[in-house]
Design a protein around this motif. Structure first.
Motif, PDB file in Angstrom:
ATOM      1  N   VAL A 134       0.855  -1.182   0.000  1.00  0.00           N
ATOM      2  CA  VAL A 134       0.000   0.000   0.000  1.00  0.00           C
ATOM      3  C   VAL A 134       0.890   1.231   0.000  1.00  0.00           C
ATOM      4  O   VAL A 134       1.756   1.389   0.864  1.00  0.00           O
ATOM      5  CB  VAL A 134      -0.927   0.019   1.229  1.00  0.00           C
ATOM      6  N   ILE A 135       0.687   2.105  -0.984  1.00  0.00           N
ATOM      7  CA  ILE A 135       1.515   3.299  -1.130  1.00  0.00           C
ATOM      8  C   ILE A 135       0.614   4.525  -1.284  1.00  0.00           C
ATOM      9  O   ILE A 135      -0.585   4.402  -1.545  1.00  0.00           O
ATOM     10  CB  ILE A 135       2.461   3.186  -2.346  1.00  0.00           C
ATOM     11  N   GLY A 136       1.209   5.706  -1.138  1.00  0.00           N
ATOM     12  CA  GLY A 136       0.454   6.944  -1.314  1.00  0.00           C
ATOM     13  C   GLY A 136       1.103   8.061  -0.528  1.00  0.00           C
ATOM     14  O   GLY A 136       1.932   7.831   0.354  1.00  0.00           O
ATOM     15  N   CYS A 137       0.721   9.279  -0.811  1.00  0.00           N
ATOM     16  CA  CYS A 137       1.210  10.415  -0.041  1.00  0.00           C
ATOM     17  C   CYS A 137       0.811  10.238   1.418  1.00  0.00           C
ATOM     18  O   CYS A 137      -0.298   9.773   1.706  1.00  0.00           O
ATOM     19  CB  CYS A 137       0.608  11.712  -0.597  1.00  0.00           C
ATOM     20  N   PRO A 138       1.677  10.588   2.366  1.00  0.00           N
ATOM     21  CA  PRO A 138       1.271  10.547   3.772  1.00  0.00           C
ATOM     22  C   PRO A 138      -0.010  11.342   4.002  1.00  0.00           C
ATOM     23  O   PRO A 138      -0.228  12.375   3.374  1.00  0.00           O
ATOM     24  CB  PRO A 138       2.457  11.188   4.503  1.00  0.00           C
ATOM     25  N   ARG A 139      -0.865  10.824   4.876  1.00  0.00           N
ATOM     26  CA  ARG A 139      -2.174  11.400   5.206  1.00  0.00           C
ATOM     27  C   ARG A 139      -3.189  11.223   4.088  1.00  0.00           C
ATOM     28  O   ARG A 139      -4.147  11.989   3.966  1.00  0.00           O
ATOM     29  CB  ARG A 139      -2.060  12.888   5.596  1.00  0.00           C
ATOM     30  N   SER A 140      -3.003  10.178   3.293  1.00  0.00           N
ATOM     31  CA  SER A 140      -3.953   9.866   2.226  1.00  0.00           C
ATOM     32  C   SER A 140      -5.001   8.848   2.658  1.00  0.00           C
ATOM     33  O   SER A 140      -5.891   8.519   1.880  1.00  0.00           O
ATOM     34  CB  SER A 140      -3.227   9.311   0.992  1.00  0.00           C
ATOM     35  N   GLY A 141      -4.884   8.308   3.872  1.00  0.00           N
ATOM     36  CA  GLY A 141      -5.802   7.267   4.313  1.00  0.00           C
ATOM     37  C   GLY A 141      -5.212   5.872   4.206  1.00  0.00           C
ATOM     38  O   GLY A 141      -5.941   4.885   4.237  1.00  0.00           O
ATOM     39  N   THR A 142      -3.883   5.792   4.082  1.00  0.00           N
ATOM     40  CA  THR A 142      -3.257   4.485   3.894  1.00  0.00           C
ATOM     41  C   THR A 142      -3.400   3.591   5.126  1.00  0.00           C
ATOM     42  O   THR A 142      -3.456   2.371   5.003  1.00  0.00           O
ATOM     43  CB  THR A 142      -1.770   4.621   3.524  1.00  0.00           C
ATOM     44  N   THR A 143      -3.456   4.187   6.321  1.00  0.00           N
ATOM     45  CA  THR A 143      -3.669   3.368   7.517  1.00  0.00           C
ATOM     46  C   THR A 143      -5.067   2.756   7.503  1.00  0.00           C
ATOM     47  O   THR A 143      -5.249   1.579   7.859  1.00  0.00           O
ATOM     48  CB  THR A 143      -3.459   4.193   8.795  1.00  0.00           C
TER      49      THR A 143
END
Length: 336
Positions: free
Chosen positions: A9-18
């Motif tokens: 799972v990847i993405g800009c921090p604070r994108s909802g990855t958690t």
């Protein structure tokens, strides 16, 4: 045959990855742990472990993963000594050692498949493919203005808004490159706003990409969050409630007018391409735009230096790094 390919799972921090990590971990066949910190640093330290065809070196690598404070191996709640012995007995490659850690974590839950989540992995897809050639990537995209607004409020984020804007721009740019060159069964994008508005539909499509049946438990990740995410991590507090769209568009109250202008001036093309509407905010000041460009230049030069060093280092690797654990990894090894 059901898939055993690793999922990142990847993405800009604070994108909802958690939130997405918890959704995937809620699936009956998939285990995705909290963020670990051994894959990237372990890759760059690979020469210190030596030729992994030697048992003593595999033991050294296993001990570093299990014992070093910065690896967060303790988050997996595994028996460190048992893990080291599994690495020693496993295939003699770096990716295999990392994969054994995640596979052991999945086994704790009786699950056959594992994943890993770290937003900054969007920079390291090439590296991860060297380690796990059959990996599948899931890129979660969120409105860049919301990401910037959230990042600047995080107690652990020690950069300014100009860096935050660059974080989102880089995540989108890297995502475009991955989408162009990776096979359709290796790279998948979805938007945070769509996922929170229609979780069942979006997760069903995600499962189809992963080769899995949809599990309804995925749409209620808060059950898992309440057990696994400490309340003191206030920045993950939203995961303790039901999936909601309430946080979409929060940038309108959280960004100052000049910050909205900055985001929409610098990120306009990317925002529109991702399906986000712009406002009638005035153009950002030249000094603010120049500050973003300066940060972008420094980050770009640092990445290039790292890439050059890594290309050179590949010529002196003592052995292969690719994992030899999953069905596809082993079949590719046989064909080679």
């Amino acid at each position: 045959m059901q898939s055993d390919r690793p999922i990142f799972v990847i993405g800009c921090p604070r994108s909802g990855t958690t939130m997405l990590q918890l959704m995937l971990h809620s699936h009956a066949r998939i285990a995705v742990p909290p963020e670990t910190r051994f894959v990237v640093p372990g890759y760059y330290r690979r020469f210190t472990f030596g030729d992994l065809r030697l048992e003593v070196n595999r033991r050294r690598l296993g001990r570093w993963i299990a014992d070093d404070r910065d690896t967060r191996f303790r988050e997996l709640k595994l028996d460190g000594d048992r893990f080291v012995e599994d690495v020693v007995a496993g295939p003699p490659t770096l990716g295999s050692a990392f994969g054994i850690a995640f596979r052991s974590y999945a086994a704790r839950y009786g699950k056959p498949r594992w994943g890993d989540k770290r937003p900054s992995y969007y920079h390291q897809v090439d590296m991860l493919l060297r380690l796990f050639p059959d990996a599948q990537f899931v890129h979660l995209i969120r409105d860049g203005r919301d990401c910037v607004a959230s990042l600047k409020e995080m107690p652990w984020y020690n950069k300014d808004v100009f860096h935050a804007v660059n974080n989102w721009a880089e995540a989108i740019d890297f995502g475009r490159r991955h989408a162009k060159r990776l096979p359709a069964d290796s790279y998948y994008e979805l938007r945070y706003e769509d996922l929170t508005a229609a979780p069942e539909a979006e997760l069903s499509r995600l499962c189809a990409y992963l080769g899995e049946d949809y599990d309804p438990a995925m749409a209620e990740p808060y059950h898992l969050a309440r057990l696994t995410i400490p309340r003191q991590r206030s920045w993950h507090g939203g995961t303790h409630g039901e999936v909601t769209t309430a946080r979409s568009g929060a940038w309108k109250e959280r960004l100052e007018p000049w910050e909205v202008s900055l985001c929409e001036t610098v990120l306009a093309g990317r925002l529109v391409a991702c399906g986000y509407e712009l406002t009638d905010a005035p153009k950002a000041g030249k000094d603010h735009v120049a500050a973003v460009e300066a940060v972008a230049g420094r980050r770009r030069r640092a990445r290039r230096r790292q890439e050059v060093r890594d290309r050179i280092n590949r010529f002196r690797e003592p052995g292969p790094v690719a994992a030899r654990l999953t069905t596809r990894q082993l079949s590719e090894l046989t064909r080679a």
